[in-house]
Design a protein around this motif. Structure first.
Motif, PDB file in Angstrom:
ATOM      1  N   GLY A   1      -3.614 -21.258 -44.322  1.00 37.25           N
ATOM      2  CA  GLY A   1      -2.174 -21.511 -44.304  1.00 37.25           C
ATOM      3  C   GLY A   1      -1.757 -21.811 -42.878  1.00 37.25           C
ATOM      4  N   HIS A   2      -0.557 -22.341 -42.746  1.00 37.43           N
ATOM      5  CA  HIS A   2      -0.069 -22.645 -41.400  1.00 37.43           C
ATOM      6  C   HIS A   2       0.170 -21.358 -40.628  1.00 37.43           C
ATOM      7  CE1 HIS A   2       0.329 -26.888 -42.068  1.00 37.43           C
ATOM      8  NE2 HIS A   2       0.956 -26.663 -43.222  1.00 37.43           N
TER       9      HIS A   2
ATOM     10  N   CYS B   1       2.422 -17.904 -41.481  1.00 36.05           N
ATOM     11  CA  CYS B   1       2.624 -17.746 -42.918  1.00 36.05           C
ATOM     12  C   CYS B   1       2.275 -16.346 -43.388  1.00 36.05           C
ATOM     13  CB  CYS B   1       1.830 -18.775 -43.706  1.00 36.05           C
ATOM     14  SG  CYS B   1       0.091 -18.384 -43.813  1.00 36.05           S
TER      15      CYS B   1
ATOM     16  N   HIS C   1      -7.605 -21.342 -40.231  1.00 36.61           N
ATOM     17  CA  HIS C   1      -6.684 -22.464 -40.353  1.00 36.61           C
ATOM     18  C   HIS C   1      -7.452 -23.762 -40.249  1.00 36.61           C
ATOM     19  CE1 HIS C   1      -6.118 -21.238 -35.946  1.00 36.61           C
ATOM     20  NE2 HIS C   1      -7.108 -22.078 -36.035  1.00 36.61           N
TER      21      HIS C   1
ATOM     22  N   THR D   1       1.621 -20.483 -48.961  1.00 33.05           N
ATOM     23  CA  THR D   1       2.767 -21.340 -48.648  1.00 33.05           C
ATOM     24  C   THR D   1       3.330 -20.914 -47.296  1.00 33.05           C
ATOM     25  OG1 THR D   1       4.326 -19.828 -49.651  1.00 33.05           O
ATOM     26  CG2 THR D   1       3.374 -21.491 -51.083  1.00 33.05           C
ATOM     27  N   ASN D   2       4.265 -21.697 -46.797  1.00 35.75           N
ATOM     28  CA  ASN D   2       4.849 -21.357 -45.504  1.00 35.75           C
ATOM     29  C   ASN D   2       5.753 -20.136 -45.604  1.00 35.75           C
ATOM     30  OD1 ASN D   2       3.736 -23.251 -43.823  1.00 35.75           O
ATOM     31  ND2 ASN D   2       5.218 -24.815 -44.418  1.00 35.75           N
TER      32      ASN D   2
ATOM     33  N   ALA E   1       6.097 -15.842 -47.805  1.00 36.32           N
ATOM     34  CA  ALA E   1       4.947 -16.633 -48.223  1.00 36.32           C
ATOM     35  C   ALA E   1       4.316 -16.019 -49.459  1.00 36.32           C
ATOM     36  CB  ALA E   1       3.925 -16.680 -47.094  1.00 36.32           C
TER      37      ALA E   1
ATOM     38  N   HIS F   1       3.219 -28.479 -48.496  1.00 34.71           N
ATOM     39  CA  HIS F   1       3.765 -27.356 -47.733  1.00 34.71           C
ATOM     40  C   HIS F   1       3.629 -27.637 -46.247  1.00 34.71           C
ATOM     41  CE1 HIS F   1       4.430 -24.815 -51.199  1.00 34.71           C
ATOM     42  NE2 HIS F   1       3.329 -25.344 -51.687  1.00 34.71           N
ATOM     43  N   ARG F   2       4.291 -28.710 -45.855  1.00 30.32           N
ATOM     44  CA  ARG F   2       4.193 -29.103 -44.460  1.00 30.32           C
ATOM     45  C   ARG F   2       4.779 -28.036 -43.550  1.00 30.32           C
ATOM     46  NH1 ARG F   2       6.596 -34.305 -42.520  1.00 30.32           N
ATOM     47  NH2 ARG F   2       7.486 -34.556 -44.605  1.00 30.32           N
ATOM     48  N   PHE F   3       4.166 -27.927 -42.397  1.00 29.40           N
ATOM     49  CA  PHE F   3       4.605 -26.927 -41.429  1.00 29.40           C
ATOM     50  C   PHE F   3       5.960 -27.325 -40.859  1.00 29.40           C
ATOM     51  CE2 PHE F   3       4.326 -25.092 -37.051  1.00 29.40           C
ATOM     52  CZ  PHE F   3       4.505 -23.785 -37.465  1.00 29.40           C
TER      53      PHE F   3
END
Lengths: 304, 264
Positions: free
Chosen positions: B41-42, B45, B197, B213-214, B218, B258-260
């Protein structure tokens, strides 16, 4: 590698001390005249002496000269170096003579004072590290004790002496108590800071390993906080040496402090000056000792 | 599939004064014995928080962790952690760092000689026996991380928790260490939970990839099975369609759905 290049590089390296000067010096000599390494090493030693011993010697000589000139007149209130040498020669030449119960060499007097410092400072080190660990580790202990400590540490050492005399009814334990109470504050405060600065990583490791509090103290706290603890110890040892001289002036006995007071009462100014030099040298040596010990103990702790 | 490690309904809320931040919401995950799970995940998160909860270093606000039939809520050597920054004690030698763990965990059950042998055995497992008398500052970053892995393995944990173990290493060293970990996993059959990551790392090493998810709040967005036979070879996988598909799926999850968001 040309000779000129070496010559250029030389002056920059010179002030950096013995370890670094030795290698380039050896190379230079070999390039020029191919002398054996023994000579090269001798050269390096000579150079090291010139760099680190000569400057303080020259400055001291100059200061003595100025002092001699300033105090040369017969109306001068303080003795010049030449008179000190004439009148206090026995004290300078032989630190360990014994000519009677109250007439002993300054070396022996210093040893008596050092004994008191050893006991007082030793106690302060043990109690200080433990208390420091407590207030570094526990937020409540810190909240409760820190204001008290911050207040008490500003009390001048000698202000404790009357209380100590009243409590112990003897001069020797009182002097030791003054040392203790003087040296303990920087040790407590630095230890607490060191403990508070233990990286969370080490605490996590201790938690995963389930170290008990005692193991945590010995295996994580002490080594991790060692650089801070030794800073505290170094300040503490300096303060104890300051305090013992003052305390002994009031409590009497055979310590170096009382010697100064005694010399003042019998107007032996040269003796006082010799004693001051002794005190300075011993204080310097004490500081170096603790610093050296710190260097050995904290080896490897600084880098991670 | 019987769950060996069970994360059930884990939620975590940090509160600072009146402000509360929900980091994790209802994270549920069943992990079988011997499985290699990656959590990806980013940054921010909450994946490290999740690992810390499993390790017992942080307590969950809601839900709990069950390992081998028992609930865990405090740290212990049955869930050994390999920390991102190795966390070796700098005043101890490589050997003593591992020995400290061995002594602590096996002091009652093994003799001194056995503990010595076990320490050396684990250092050999990560190819660090040659540097056993060096201090952490005297070995490279990759070597430090190897020792960190040896220390964790030496505790004979039920679950090995890896917190971005290769994050601070250069690409080549990272590849070496990944190979080592794969080999150890193949030999010992550990149950491993790894935070990462790095998409390639996740696909190469894991049986399943858990995509978060972000944050804030999360949750587990998707779980991807990586259906690749073991032992896996880095070079052979480069053109493997299953590998590429898995990689694409993770990348799409992370960068499309789920873009950062910088502001988050």
């Amino acid at each position: 590698m040309s000779v000129t290049a070496l010559k250029e590089a030389e002056p920059q390296r010179r002030p950096e001390g013995a370890g670094l000067t030795a290698a380039p010096a050896a190379k230079v000599v070999r390039l020029k005249t191919a002398r054996p390494p023994a000579t090269a090493r001798l050269m390096a030693a000579v150079r090291w002496t010139a760099v680190s011993v000569l400057p303080p010697v020259i400055v001291t000589a100059l200061l003595l000269l100025v002092w001699e000139m300033l105090c040369a007149s017969p109306t001068a209130t303080l003795p010049p170096p030449s008179r000190i040498w004439l009148e206090a020669r026995d004290l300078i030449v032989d630190p360990f003579f014994v000519s009677g119960p109250q007439d002993i060499g300054l070396g022996l007097r210093v040893l008596v004072s050092l004994q008191r410092v050893a006991v007082g400072f030793g106690l302060a080190a043990v109690v200080g590290v433990l208390l420091g660990a407590l207030i570094g580790q526990s937020v409540w202990a810190m909240r409760g004790l820190d204001p008290l400590f911050q207040m008490l540490r500003t009390v001048p050492p000698l202000a404790w002496l009357p209380l100590a005399l009243a409590a112990f009814r003897d001069s020797n334990p009182s002097a030791i108590f003054v040392i203790f109470i003087t040296a303990i504050w920087p040790i407590i405060i630095n230890t607490a800071v060191g403990i508070r600065n233990i990286p969370q990583d080490y605490r996590n490791v201790a938690q995963v390993l389930r170290l008990n509090p005692l193991e945590f103290f010995w295996k994580i706290m002490l080594p991790s906080a060692a650089p801070y603890i030794f800073t505290g110890l170094r300040i503490g040892v300096g303060l104890s040496w300051l305090a013992i001289v003052a305390a002994e002036m009031l409590t009497g006995g055979v310590g170096i402090g009382f010697f100064i007071w005694d010399a003042w009462n019998s107007s032996r100014l040269p003796d006082i000056i010799v004693a001051l030099v002794y005190i300075g040298v011993v204080g310097f040596v004490l500081d170096r000792l603790v610093a050296g010990l710190a260097g050995i103990v904290t080896r490897g702790t600084a880098a991670s | 599939m019987p769950a060996y490690l069970e994360l059930s309904q884990i939620g975590k809320t940090f509160s600072r004064g009146a402000a509360t931040t929900e980091v994790l919401r209802e994270v549920t995950l069943d992990i079988a014995k011997g499985e290699y799970i990656s959590i990806i995940g980013h940054s921010g998160c909450g994946k490290s928080t999740l690992l810390n909860i499993v390790a017992g270093l942080t307590t969950a606000t809601t839900g709990g962790v069950i390992l081998d039939g028992r609930e865990v809520n405090s740290p212990g050597p049955d869930r050994a952690v390999v920390f991102q920054n190795h966390s070796l004690l700098p005043w101890l030698t490589v050997y003593d760092n591992v020995r400290l763990a061995v002594d602590k965990v096996f002091s009652g059950t093994r003799s001194r000689a056995e503990r010595h042998a076990w320490t050396l055995h684990n250092l050999e497992l990560v190819q660090m026996a040659h540097a056993k008398d060096k201090r952490p500052a005297e070995v490279s970053g990759g070597m430090k991380q190897r020792v960190g892995i040896a220390r964790a393995l030496a505790m004979e944990p039920k679950v090995l928790l890896l917190d971005e173990p290769f994050g601070a290493l250069d690409a080549l060293t990272r590849a070496h260490l990944q190979d080592s970990v794969m080999q150890i996993h193949a030999t010992l059959g550990n149950t491993i939970l790894m935070i990462t990551h790095d998409v390639d790392e996740a696909v190469l090493l894991s049986d399943r990839i858990v995509m978060m998810t972000n944050g804030p709040s999360a949750y587990v967005g998707e779980v991807l099975e990586v259906d690749l036979a073991r032992p896996r070879k880095r070079l052979e996988l480069v053109a493997n369609p299953t590998y590429l598909k898995a990689r694409e799926a993770v990348l799409k999850f992370l960068h499309e759905r789920h873009r950062f968001v910088e502001a988050a």
